[in-house]
Design a protein around this motif. Structure first.
Motif, PDB file in Angstrom:
ATOM      1  N   LEU A  36       0.845  -1.173   0.000  1.00 25.10           N
ATOM      2  CA  LEU A  36       0.000   0.000   0.000  1.00 25.10           C
ATOM      3  C   LEU A  36       0.887   1.233   0.000  1.00 25.10           C
ATOM      4  O   LEU A  36       1.501   1.581   1.001  1.00 25.10           O
ATOM      5  N   PHE A  37       1.001   1.866  -1.165  1.00 26.91           N
ATOM      6  CA  PHE A  37       1.789   3.094  -1.254  1.00 26.91           C
ATOM      7  C   PHE A  37       0.869   4.173  -1.813  1.00 26.91           C
ATOM      8  O   PHE A  37       0.490   4.121  -2.976  1.00 26.91           O
ATOM      9  N   LEU A  38       0.438   5.095  -0.951  1.00 28.79           N
ATOM     10  CA  LEU A  38      -0.485   6.129  -1.396  1.00 28.79           C
ATOM     11  C   LEU A  38       0.294   7.421  -1.596  1.00 28.79           C
ATOM     12  O   LEU A  38       0.373   8.238  -0.698  1.00 28.79           O
ATOM     13  N   GLY A  39       0.949   7.543  -2.739  1.00 29.81           N
ATOM     14  CA  GLY A  39       1.794   8.712  -2.993  1.00 29.81           C
ATOM     15  C   GLY A  39       1.081  10.016  -2.645  1.00 29.81           C
ATOM     16  O   GLY A  39      -0.137  10.139  -2.775  1.00 29.81           O
ATOM     17  N   THR A  40       1.877  10.967  -2.223  1.00 26.37           N
ATOM     18  CA  THR A  40       1.351  12.268  -1.824  1.00 26.37           C
ATOM     19  C   THR A  40       1.965  13.318  -2.740  1.00 26.37           C
ATOM     20  O   THR A  40       3.140  13.222  -3.080  1.00 26.37           O
ATOM     21  N   LEU A  41       1.164  14.304  -3.117  1.00 21.38           N
ATOM     22  CA  LEU A  41       1.678  15.382  -3.965  1.00 21.38           C
ATOM     23  C   LEU A  41       2.887  16.038  -3.294  1.00 21.38           C
ATOM     24  O   LEU A  41       2.824  16.411  -2.125  1.00 21.38           O
ATOM     25  N   ASP A  47     -12.146  17.414   5.259  1.00 19.85           N
ATOM     26  CA  ASP A  47     -11.711  17.002   6.600  1.00 19.85           C
ATOM     27  C   ASP A  47     -11.542  15.488   6.734  1.00 19.85           C
ATOM     28  O   ASP A  47     -10.634  15.007   7.403  1.00 19.85           O
ATOM     29  N   LEU A  48     -12.456  14.758   6.087  1.00 24.69           N
ATOM     30  CA  LEU A  48     -12.357  13.295   6.239  1.00 24.69           C
ATOM     31  C   LEU A  48     -11.154  12.737   5.473  1.00 24.69           C
ATOM     32  O   LEU A  48     -10.490  11.805   5.934  1.00 24.69           O
ATOM     33  N   ALA A  49     -10.869  13.348   4.322  1.00 19.80           N
ATOM     34  CA  ALA A  49      -9.670  12.912   3.581  1.00 19.80           C
ATOM     35  C   ALA A  49      -8.425  13.216   4.413  1.00 19.80           C
ATOM     36  O   ALA A  49      -7.476  12.424   4.471  1.00 19.80           O
ATOM     37  N   LYS A  50      -8.451  14.342   5.093  1.00 23.13           N
ATOM     38  CA  LYS A  50      -7.311  14.730   5.938  1.00 23.13           C
ATOM     39  C   LYS A  50      -7.142  13.710   7.079  1.00 23.13           C
ATOM     40  O   LYS A  50      -6.008  13.297   7.413  1.00 23.13           O
ATOM     41  N   ASP A  65      -3.974  11.395   7.968  1.00 21.93           N
ATOM     42  CA  ASP A  65      -3.299  11.298   9.276  1.00 21.93           C
ATOM     43  C   ASP A  65      -3.175   9.830   9.698  1.00 21.93           C
ATOM     44  O   ASP A  65      -2.148   9.394  10.208  1.00 21.93           O
ATOM     45  N   LEU A  66      -4.242   9.081   9.447  1.00 25.02           N
ATOM     46  CA  LEU A  66      -4.209   7.647   9.787  1.00 25.02           C
ATOM     47  C   LEU A  66      -3.110   6.946   8.976  1.00 25.02           C
ATOM     48  O   LEU A  66      -2.314   6.162   9.512  1.00 25.02           O
ATOM     49  N   TYR A  67      -3.067   7.252   7.687  1.00 18.13           N
ATOM     50  CA  TYR A  67      -2.069   6.626   6.808  1.00 18.13           C
ATOM     51  C   TYR A  67      -0.644   6.921   7.300  1.00 18.13           C
ATOM     52  O   TYR A  67       0.207   6.031   7.342  1.00 18.13           O
ATOM     53  N   GLU A  68      -0.418   8.160   7.706  1.00 17.84           N
ATOM     54  CA  GLU A  68       0.914   8.554   8.207  1.00 17.84           C
ATOM     55  C   GLU A  68       1.310   7.726   9.435  1.00 17.84           C
ATOM     56  O   GLU A  68       2.449   7.281   9.551  1.00 17.84           O
ATOM     57  N   ILE A  69       0.346   7.534  10.342  1.00 19.35           N
ATOM     58  CA  ILE A  69       0.639   6.751  11.555  1.00 19.35           C
ATOM     59  C   ILE A  69       0.961   5.303  11.160  1.00 19.35           C
ATOM     60  O   ILE A  69       1.920   4.699  11.635  1.00 19.35           O
ATOM     61  N   SER A 124     -10.914   0.712   7.174  1.00 19.96           N
ATOM     62  CA  SER A 124     -10.900   1.832   8.113  1.00 19.96           C
ATOM     63  C   SER A 124     -11.540   3.086   7.495  1.00 19.96           C
ATOM     64  O   SER A 124     -12.055   3.928   8.210  1.00 19.96           O
ATOM     65  N   LEU A 125     -11.545   3.157   6.154  1.00 15.21           N
ATOM     66  CA  LEU A 125     -12.179   4.321   5.526  1.00 15.21           C
ATOM     67  C   LEU A 125     -13.694   4.334   5.793  1.00 15.21           C
ATOM     68  O   LEU A 125     -14.320   5.383   5.866  1.00 15.21           O
ATOM     69  N   ASP A 126     -14.279   3.129   5.960  1.00 21.06           N
ATOM     70  CA  ASP A 126     -15.712   3.066   6.297  1.00 21.06           C
ATOM     71  C   ASP A 126     -15.990   3.660   7.670  1.00 21.06           C
ATOM     72  O   ASP A 126     -17.075   4.134   7.943  1.00 21.06           O
ATOM     73  N   LEU A 127     -14.996   3.557   8.560  1.00 16.45           N
ATOM     74  CA  LEU A 127     -15.218   3.995   9.936  1.00 16.45           C
ATOM     75  C   LEU A 127     -14.832   5.448  10.166  1.00 16.45           C
ATOM     76  O   LEU A 127     -15.152   6.034  11.194  1.00 16.45           O
TER      77      LEU A 127
END
Ligand code: B12
Ligand code: SF4
Length: 502
Positions: free
Chosen positions: A409-414, A449-452, A456-460, A477-480
């Protein structure tokens, strides 16, 4: 006067071979009597280079623009009397966001040779091609522009690869694996898309406390306001696009491969162009005809280019199978599987193309097994200012269904390399940009806000699991995320409980 300079590269990806740029001119400088020490330093081991520089008696540090502003600021603080020269595609942003004095933008080989003569000579920097430099708060330009001529950058071809290393354990052969061979310069896509994007260059410099001289402004206009822009997030689009006819390209690549094979016994090569497929089959044939042993050949390209040449991909793989080598298809710039994202990124393709390419890659993986590799690398950008929970969830569904192509799981960031990314004015206009002491001096906020929260979850998770995050668990976890805290999700889904402070 002793002529002692230090070349630095940074290792972000473990076991990464040196980027080729600076390797090309070390030999020239040594031949002209300059002592050049060359180090590749792992990004987490920066502190260890400090005593070494302290002892080295260097007059100048040269580095490329993969270096971030925090590291450069640290070097400047520790060694205020050693000037720094930066080169590479993002060198202008480094000049703007740090106190470095000199930046070369564009082909570097003649530039650095003339620069070193002037640096150790009469300091007339107006003779140095492609050089921006500072005089207090003034940004000056030499006024001498050398345009790209790849052959002049490469030849005489004696790239220096034996860089010393500071960092954790490293494959001792890492410098000699997947070594770049350059087929052209710049990006054909960025060269072909017309754009009305216009940067207010002097305002941007002004805001950062600089005045640019007329010559500097004129050159910056040529570079950044050229009425053609590629993908909105990509800094590489500013390298001039040049190419040769196919037979000349093949010959050029062959000369590089032959030298690397004979000099360093290199058998894995990485072809540098965004569009290798038009000549790839003939190049492979030429490699084999010239008895160059090939274990691995890597290419990079855009998904739409790959699809356009899907028959060639298969033909090349057949040769790979017959001759027992590995063709690695890397850094395919999917970026996202949502059309809104692709529009934001000015990819000028749509999600159907990305999905078709994914299918193509799955098919060739099935049909050619160990002879093909697919490494999407940083060709994914799921977090950007306008990411929504919907776009993220849609992408995640896709990733979880295709773990053969996305094993991790690699969710590249701009990455905000510079104010001169076409995506930047909109970010700034919407109040979503902020200054940063890290990276390249800029970062963005997420509107949703939810994407943010998902970010934050992804970073942890990234900090905790490194590259081993389960995409299914993240999708769950995106459902929750709408109704639960990050701590709750970490506990429920990832079985992580925060340590209570006493
Ligand atoms: C190949 C490549 C890689 C390979 C590197 C290994 C290899 N096989 O070489 C891989 C895929 C592993 C890789 C990884 C990364 N890369 Co890379 N990579 C490239 C790529 C595609 C080609 C580089 C190349 O060989 N160019 C050919 C040479 C001849 O040209 P050049 O590099 O521009 O150098 C000339 C001039 O720019 C100048 N110059 C360059 N450096 C210097 C320094 C000085 C002092 C001077 C005076 C002049 C000068 O002179 C050179 C000769 O003319 C470039 C894009 C491109 N096509 O150039 C990106 C690129 C250089 N990479 C980039 C990045 C960001 C990375 C990563 C950080 C990505 C990531 N987040 O993971 C990692 C870091 C790797 C690490 N060190 O740990 C960025 C750099 C942006 C920036 N800030 O400058 C680029 C421009 C891609 C992009 N689209 O943004 N990369
Ligand atoms: S991301 Fe790739 S295709 Fe897009 S402009 Fe940059 S190099 Fe070209």
């Amino acid at each position: 006067m002793h002529k002692n300079i230090l070349f630095l590269q940074i290792e972000i990806i473990r076991n990464c071979p040196p980027h080729m740029g600076m390797c090309l001119f070390v030999d020239d400088l040594r031949k002209s009597g300059v002592n050049c020490d060359t180090y590749m330093i792992n990004a987490n081991y920066i502190d260890e280079i400090i005593p070494l520089i302290g002892k080295g008696n260097y007059s100048l540090i040269c580095l490329d623009s993969v270096f971030t502003v925090d590291i450069i600021t640290l070097l400047e603080r520790e060694f205020p009397n050693i000037p720094i020269l930066a080169g590479g595609i993002n060198a202008i942003a480094l000049l703007m966001h740090t106190n470095i004095r000199y930046a070369v933008f564009g082909p570097g080989r003649t530039a650095i040779n003339v620069f070193i003569q002037e640096f150790f000579g009469s300091h007339n920097f107006y003779t140095v091609p492609n050089l921006f430099f500072k005089n207090g708060a003034q940004i000056l330009y030499s006024g001498e522009t050398l345009h790209w001529d790849l052959k002049k950058e490469l030849f005489p071809y004696v790239p220096f690869l034996d860089w010393q290393y500071i960092g954790p354990d490293r494959n001792p052969k890492a410098n000699y694996l997947d070594v770049s061979i350059a087929a052209g310069t710049g990006c054909p896509f960025a060269n072909s898309t017309v754009s009305s994007n216009h940067f207010a260059i002097s305002d941007i410099f002004h805001e950062l406390g600089y005045e640019a001289s007329d010559a500097a402004l004129q050159r910056l206009e040529e570079i950044f306001n050229r009425k053609k822009h590629g993908c909105s997030f990509c800094i590489f689009q500013y390298q001039e696009f040049t190419s040769y006819p196919a037979d000349e390209t093949i010959e050029l690549l062959l000369q590089q491969a032959l030298h690397l094979y004979k000099r360093y016994a290199i058998t894995s090569f990485h072809i540098q162009t965004e569009n290798p497929l038009p000549f790839l089959y003939d190049f492979i044939t030429a490699l084999l005809k010239n008895s160059i042993r090939v274990q691995k050949l890597s290419i990079r390209t855009r998904p739409d280019f790959l699809l356009l040449h899907k028959d060639t991909v298969r033909s090349c793989l057949e040769v790979a199978r017959d001759n027992n080598f590995h063709l690695s298809i890397e850094e395919i710039g999917f970026e996202s599987f949502c059309d809104d994202d692709l529009k934001t990124f000015n990819k000028k393709t749509d999600s159907t193309i990305n999905r078709d390419v994914l299918k193509l890659l799955k098919d060739v993986k099935r049909d050619f097994g160990g002879h093909v590799g697919v490494d999407v690398g940083h060709g994914i950008i799921l977090f950007h200012p306008w990411t929504t929970l919907k776009s993220l969830t849609e992408n995640l569904r896709f990733i979880t269904e295709n773990t053969d192509i996305f094993p991790q799981l690699f969710l590249g960031t701009l990455v905000l390399y510079s104010e001169f990314l076409p995506i930047y004015p909109k970010i700034s206009h919407e109040g979503l940009s902020q200054k940063s002491e890290y990276g390249y001096g800029l970062t963005f906020k997420m509107k949703d806000d939810l994407a943010k929260k998902a970010y934050d979850l992804y970073e942890i998770l990234l900090m905790h699991f490194g590259g081993n995050i389960s995409s299914e668990a993240y999708l769950k976890s995106l459902d929750l995320i709408g109704n639960h805290s990050i701590d709750h999700i970490l506990k429920e889904i990832f079985h992580l409980v925060p340590v209570q402070e006493k």
